[in-house]
Design a protein around this motif. Structure first.
Motif, short mmCIF file in Angstrom:
data_model
loop_
_atom_site.label_atom_id
_atom_site.label_comp_id
_atom_site.label_asym_id
_atom_site.label_seq_id
_atom_site.Cartn_x
_atom_site.Cartn_y
_atom_site.Cartn_z
N LEU A 154 0.84 -1.19 0.00
CA LEU A 154 0.00 0.00 0.00
C LEU A 154 0.88 1.25 0.00
N ASP A 155 0.53 2.24 -0.80
CA ASP A 155 1.29 3.48 -0.86
C ASP A 155 1.02 4.30 0.42
N PRO A 156 2.02 4.46 1.30
CA PRO A 156 1.78 5.15 2.56
C PRO A 156 1.40 6.61 2.40
N THR A 157 1.73 7.23 1.26
CA THR A 157 1.40 8.64 1.08
C THR A 157 -0.11 8.86 0.92
N LEU A 158 -0.84 7.79 0.65
CA LEU A 158 -2.29 7.90 0.48
C LEU A 158 -3.04 7.86 1.81
N LEU A 159 -2.33 7.64 2.91
CA LEU A 159 -2.99 7.52 4.21
C LEU A 159 -3.42 8.86 4.77
N SER A 160 -2.56 9.88 4.65
CA SER A 160 -2.78 11.15 5.32
C SER A 160 -1.98 12.24 4.64
N ARG A 161 -2.43 13.48 4.79
CA ARG A 161 -1.65 14.63 4.32
C ARG A 161 -0.43 14.87 5.20
N ASP A 162 -0.41 14.28 6.38
CA ASP A 162 0.73 14.41 7.28
C ASP A 162 1.80 13.40 6.87
N PRO A 163 2.94 13.84 6.35
CA PRO A 163 3.95 12.87 5.87
C PRO A 163 4.51 12.00 6.97
N ALA A 164 4.44 12.43 8.23
CA ALA A 164 4.94 11.61 9.33
C ALA A 164 4.12 10.34 9.50
N VAL A 165 2.84 10.40 9.14
CA VAL A 165 1.98 9.21 9.24
C VAL A 165 2.46 8.13 8.28
N GLY A 166 2.68 8.50 7.04
CA GLY A 166 3.17 7.54 6.06
C GLY A 166 4.53 7.00 6.40
N ALA A 167 5.42 7.86 6.91
CA ALA A 167 6.77 7.42 7.27
C ALA A 167 6.72 6.41 8.41
N ALA A 168 5.89 6.68 9.42
CA ALA A 168 5.77 5.75 10.55
C ALA A 168 5.17 4.43 10.11
N TYR A 169 4.20 4.48 9.22
CA TYR A 169 3.57 3.27 8.68
C TYR A 169 4.61 2.42 7.94
N ALA A 170 5.40 3.06 7.10
CA ALA A 170 6.40 2.35 6.29
C ALA A 170 7.48 1.72 7.16
N ALA A 171 7.76 2.30 8.33
CA ALA A 171 8.82 1.80 9.20
C ALA A 171 8.31 0.82 10.27
N ASP A 172 7.01 0.62 10.33
CA ASP A 172 6.41 -0.19 11.40
C ASP A 172 6.56 -1.68 11.09
N PRO A 173 7.28 -2.45 11.91
CA PRO A 173 7.47 -3.87 11.61
C PRO A 173 6.22 -4.71 11.81
N LEU A 174 5.23 -4.20 12.52
CA LEU A 174 3.99 -4.95 12.72
C LEU A 174 2.97 -4.69 11.61
N VAL A 175 3.26 -3.75 10.72
CA VAL A 175 2.41 -3.50 9.56
C VAL A 175 2.83 -4.43 8.43
N TRP A 176 1.85 -4.95 7.70
CA TRP A 176 2.14 -5.80 6.53
C TRP A 176 2.52 -4.91 5.36
N HIS A 177 3.68 -5.15 4.77
CA HIS A 177 4.17 -4.34 3.66
C HIS A 177 4.24 -5.14 2.36
N GLY A 178 3.63 -6.31 2.34
CA GLY A 178 3.67 -7.14 1.15
C GLY A 178 2.39 -7.04 0.34
N PRO A 179 2.22 -7.92 -0.63
CA PRO A 179 1.07 -7.85 -1.54
C PRO A 179 -0.22 -8.33 -0.88
N PHE A 180 -1.33 -7.96 -1.49
CA PHE A 180 -2.62 -8.53 -1.10
C PHE A 180 -2.62 -10.03 -1.41
N LYS A 181 -3.45 -10.76 -0.68
CA LYS A 181 -3.59 -12.20 -0.91
C LYS A 181 -4.98 -12.49 -1.45
N ARG A 182 -5.01 -13.27 -2.53
CA ARG A 182 -6.29 -13.47 -3.23
C ARG A 182 -7.39 -14.03 -2.33
N PRO A 183 -7.14 -15.03 -1.47
CA PRO A 183 -8.24 -15.51 -0.64
C PRO A 183 -8.84 -14.41 0.25
#
Length: 269
Positions: A154-183
């Motif tokens: 997911l593109d983190p810049t689409l989450l919020s106008r606050d760039p710190a939100v996207g940066a924290a999301y991208a650096a969060d190890p508990l967030v899934w940063h891989g592809p969607f799963k078909r099931p």
């Protein structure tokens, strides 16, 4: 920052971790339902605002998310996730018997909360949906039409106008940063159909909050679902320029104030 603690219970598909932000003698209980790929740790400031307002707050990491067990972001039936959330509500009621319960769901959590309201809404005081996946979600159509889900997060810049939100999301190890799963995408599709088929929520008070620049769950598609889902007591708040995570937006204080005012009105009845 409000204190918090964790609980674990055996859910439908393994151990589920629940975050609790306690409040002695709360006016109400909030059941928080997070979105796709994330976890309850991203809701500290939301819980802080609600605890200050008089709520005890509980929220699970869904199966395959955050600290809960399961293959990452794999959900083959959202009815199981709804059942897990029901177990959390039972936990809250054991801790705070007789206290009204408000359900708040964001994005995928809005899908889960909508279905939850259809199954268990008679026991709720109110429902809040933030950027909910409900109605028509064109992103899902694109994902299901592809030979395989795109290998992009997911593109983190689409989450919020606050760039710190996207940066924290991208650096969060508990967030899934891989592809969607078909099931999981197929489970989204089935649940959207189920919600549409099961119809509205009757007298349950509803607050719908959404950013008008939400490109992850666009406003027009969600409106098609809300229009057939809400009952006679409902409030719509659309925030100009806001992106997907209105609780993390540059005007988040306004959004949280709207939620608190809505809850005050409901509890005063």
């Amino acid at each position: 920052m409000a204190d918090s603690r964790e609980h674990t219970f055996t859910g439908t598909r393994g151990a589920i971790t629940v975050r609790e932000w306690p409040k002695e003698g709360p006016r109400y209980v909030v059941l928080l339902v997070h979105g796709y790929g994330e976890h309850m740790g991203r809701y500290e400031h939301v819980a802080d605002s609600l605890v200050e307002h008089g709520a005890a707050v509980f929220g699970p990491d869904h199966m395959g998310h955050g600290k809960s067990e399961g293959e990452r972001v794999f959900v083959d039936d959202f009815e199981d996730v709804v059942t897990d959330v029901r177990a959390v509500e039972e936990l809250t009621r054991a801790a705070h018997p007789g206290v009204p319960v408000v359900l708040i769901g964001h994005s995928m959590g809005g899908l889960i909360a909508s279905r939850y309201a259809q199954r268990y809404g008679s026991g709720l005081a109110a429902l809040v949906l933030s950027g909910p996946v409900i109605g028509t979600w064109e992103v899902l159509r694109v994902l299901l039409a592809a030979p395989k889900p795109p290998e992009v997060p997911l593109d983190p810049t689409l989450l919020s106008r606050d760039p710190a939100v996207g940066a924290a999301y991208a650096a969060d190890p508990l967030v899934w940063h891989g592809p969607f799963k078909r099931p999981t995408m197929e489970a989204f599709d089935r649940t959207l159909e189920t919600i549409a088929k099961e119809g509205g929520i009757g007298p349950l008070p509803l607050l719908w909050v959404h950013g008008d620049d939400d490109r992850i769950v666009p406003l027009p598609g969600s409106r098609t679902g809300i229009d057939v889902f809400h009952g006679p007591d409902w409030t719509e708040r659309v925030y100009p320029g806001a992106r997907h995570e209105v609780f993390n937006e540059t005007n988040k204080d306004e959004v949280l104030a709207d939620v608190r005012r809505f809850v005050d009105r409901v509890l005063a009845r």
